[in-house]
Write a protein that holds these residues in place. Structure first.
Motif, PDB file in Angstrom:
ATOM      1  N   SER A 134     120.432 -30.259  17.802  1.00 33.70           N
ATOM      2  CA  SER A 134     119.833 -30.601  16.292  1.00 33.70           C
ATOM      3  C   SER A 134     120.703 -29.172  15.825  1.00 33.70           C
ATOM      4  O   SER A 134     120.074 -28.365  15.950  1.00 33.70           O
ATOM      5  N   ILE A 135     121.801 -29.727  15.056  1.00 35.57           N
ATOM      6  CA  ILE A 135     123.119 -28.651  14.531  1.00 35.57           C
ATOM      7  C   ILE A 135     122.777 -28.873  13.161  1.00 35.57           C
ATOM      8  O   ILE A 135     123.003 -29.879  12.516  1.00 35.57           O
ATOM      9  N   GLY A 156     116.868 -23.205  22.659  1.00 32.57           N
ATOM     10  CA  GLY A 156     115.630 -23.154  22.321  1.00 32.57           C
ATOM     11  C   GLY A 156     115.638 -23.794  21.258  1.00 32.57           C
ATOM     12  O   GLY A 156     116.696 -24.055  20.411  1.00 32.57           O
ATOM     13  N   ILE A 157     114.130 -23.536  20.567  1.00 26.84           N
ATOM     14  CA  ILE A 157     113.893 -23.694  19.298  1.00 26.84           C
ATOM     15  C   ILE A 157     112.977 -22.832  18.599  1.00 26.84           C
ATOM     16  O   ILE A 157     111.732 -22.172  18.966  1.00 26.84           O
ATOM     17  N   PRO A 158     113.875 -21.904  17.804  1.00 28.75           N
ATOM     18  CA  PRO A 158     115.477 -22.063  17.886  1.00 28.75           C
ATOM     19  C   PRO A 158     115.858 -21.482  18.500  1.00 28.75           C
ATOM     20  O   PRO A 158     115.563 -20.462  19.025  1.00 28.75           O
ATOM     21  N   LYS A 209     121.492 -21.475  12.383  1.00 28.37           N
ATOM     22  CA  LYS A 209     122.043 -20.008  11.903  1.00 28.37           C
ATOM     23  C   LYS A 209     123.820 -19.588  12.211  1.00 28.37           C
ATOM     24  O   LYS A 209     123.980 -20.487  13.009  1.00 28.37           O
ATOM     25  N   ASP A 210     123.567 -18.518  11.949  1.00 32.72           N
ATOM     26  CA  ASP A 210     124.987 -17.563  12.144  1.00 32.72           C
ATOM     27  C   ASP A 210     125.069 -16.975  13.679  1.00 32.72           C
ATOM     28  O   ASP A 210     124.494 -16.053  13.721  1.00 32.72           O
ATOM     29  N   TYR A 211     125.694 -17.556  15.210  1.00 29.52           N
ATOM     30  CA  TYR A 211     125.628 -17.261  16.206  1.00 29.52           C
ATOM     31  C   TYR A 211     127.170 -16.685  16.445  1.00 29.52           C
ATOM     32  O   TYR A 211     127.441 -16.160  17.750  1.00 29.52           O
TER      33      TYR A 211
END
Length: 240
Positions: free
Chosen positions: A179-180, A213-215, A200-202
Motif C-alpha cells: 500500500s503506497i 514493514g508496517i509502516p 512518508k518521505d523516504y
C-alpha cells in the motif's frame, strides 16, 4: 506454425470493441489509427472525460490495460476505469488484470516509461501521483493519495488534509500487496518489500535501498533489483 498460433492467441485476447472505442473517442484520427491503447478482457468505462496525453513516439499497443504479462491467465472481469483529471503516459505502460483506475476531476497522474501495476492493482489519484520510468509495482498493490475521510486533531481542532502527492523514483521495484499512501516519496533504485505500507518521505534515505514493514522503514542499503540483467528481457517481453 507455433509463431502464427501465438499471434492468433494474442490478438484473440484483445478486447477490440473497447480498444477501438477508447482510442477513437480520446484521440484525433492521426493518433487513434495507431491504436496506442490496447484493452484485454472485460472492462467498464465509468468515465473517460479526462485529458489523456502520450509523450514520445506513439506505437501500437504501447499502453496495455489488462495486459497478460503475469503468471495468472484468467480475468475476473472486474476491471474499471474512471478518468476525469489529467493522465500522462511517458511511454510504454502495463496494467495487469482486473485493475481499478480512478483519476479525480482535478487530479494529475503521470506514469513513466515501462512502469506497471500488477493484477488486482488499484491506482486512485485525487491530487497528484507521479511514477518514474521502470517503476514496477506488483500484484494486489494499491497507490492512493487520499485517506478519503476528513480527520481532525481533537486537541487543537485542526482539520487534517485528506490528500498529499505521491512521487516514486525511477527503477523502483515494489513487491506484491504493498500500500503506497499519500506523502510517499522515494529516490531512484528503491525496492519495497511485499505487504508493506508506505506513508512518508523516504527520498532522504537515498538510492539503492530496501524498505519494508508496517509502516515501511529502512531494511538494507546498497541493494537493488538487477536492472541491467532484466531490462532487455522486460523490453522484449512486454513491448507489443
Amino acid at each position: 506454425m507455433r509463431t502464427i498460433y501465438h499471434k492468433i492467441k494474442f490478438y484473440y485476447s484483445v478486447n477490440w470493441a473497447k480498444t477501438l472505442y477508447f482510442n477513437f473517442k480520446k484521440f484525433p484520427f492521426s493518433i487513434a489509427k495507431k491504436l496506442p491503447f490496447f484493452f484485454y478482457g472485460k472492462v467498464k468505462f465509468t468515465s473517460i472525460k479526462g485529458e489523456i496525453i502520450i509523450r514520445g513516439n506513439i506505437k501500437r499497443g504501447m499502453i496495455g490495460f489488462g495486459q497478460p504479462y503475469e503468471m495468472n491467465t484468467l480475468h475476473k472481469g472486474i476491471a474499471e476505469i474512471f478518468i476525469e483529471g489529467k493522465m500522462i503516459f511517458n511511454g510504454y505502460m502495463q496494467f495487469g488484470k482486473d485493475y481499478f483506475i480512478y483519476i479525480g476531476k482535478n487530479a494529475y497522474c503521470e506514469l513513466g516509461n515501462m512502469s506497471s501495476l500488477g493484477t488486482d492493482g488499484k491506482l486512485i489519484c485525487i491530487e497528484k501521483i507521479v511514477l518514474g520510468e521502470y517503476c514496477r509495482i506488483g500484484h494486489e498493490s494499491q497507490i492512493m493519495d487520499s485517506n478519503f475521510h476528513p480527520m481532525i486533531d481533537t486537541l487543537t481542532g485542526e482539520k487534517l488534509s485528506m490528500t498529499a502527492p505521491i512521487n516514486l523514483g525511477n527503477y523502483n521495484y515494489v513487491g506484491n500487496r504493498v500500500s503506497i499512501m499519500s506523502k510517499t516519496k522515494t529516490a531512484d533504485y528503491c525496492t519495497i518489500a511485499s505487504n508493506s505500507i508506505c506513508n512518508k518521505d523516504y527520498f532522504k534515505m537515498g538510492s539503492n535501498i530496501l524498505i519494508g514493514g508496517i509502516p515501511a522503514k529502512l531494511i538494507r542499503e546498497n541493494i537493488s533489483r538487477d536492472w541491467e540483467w532484466e531490462k532487455e528481457a522486460l523490453d522484449a517481453f512486454l513491448m507489443i
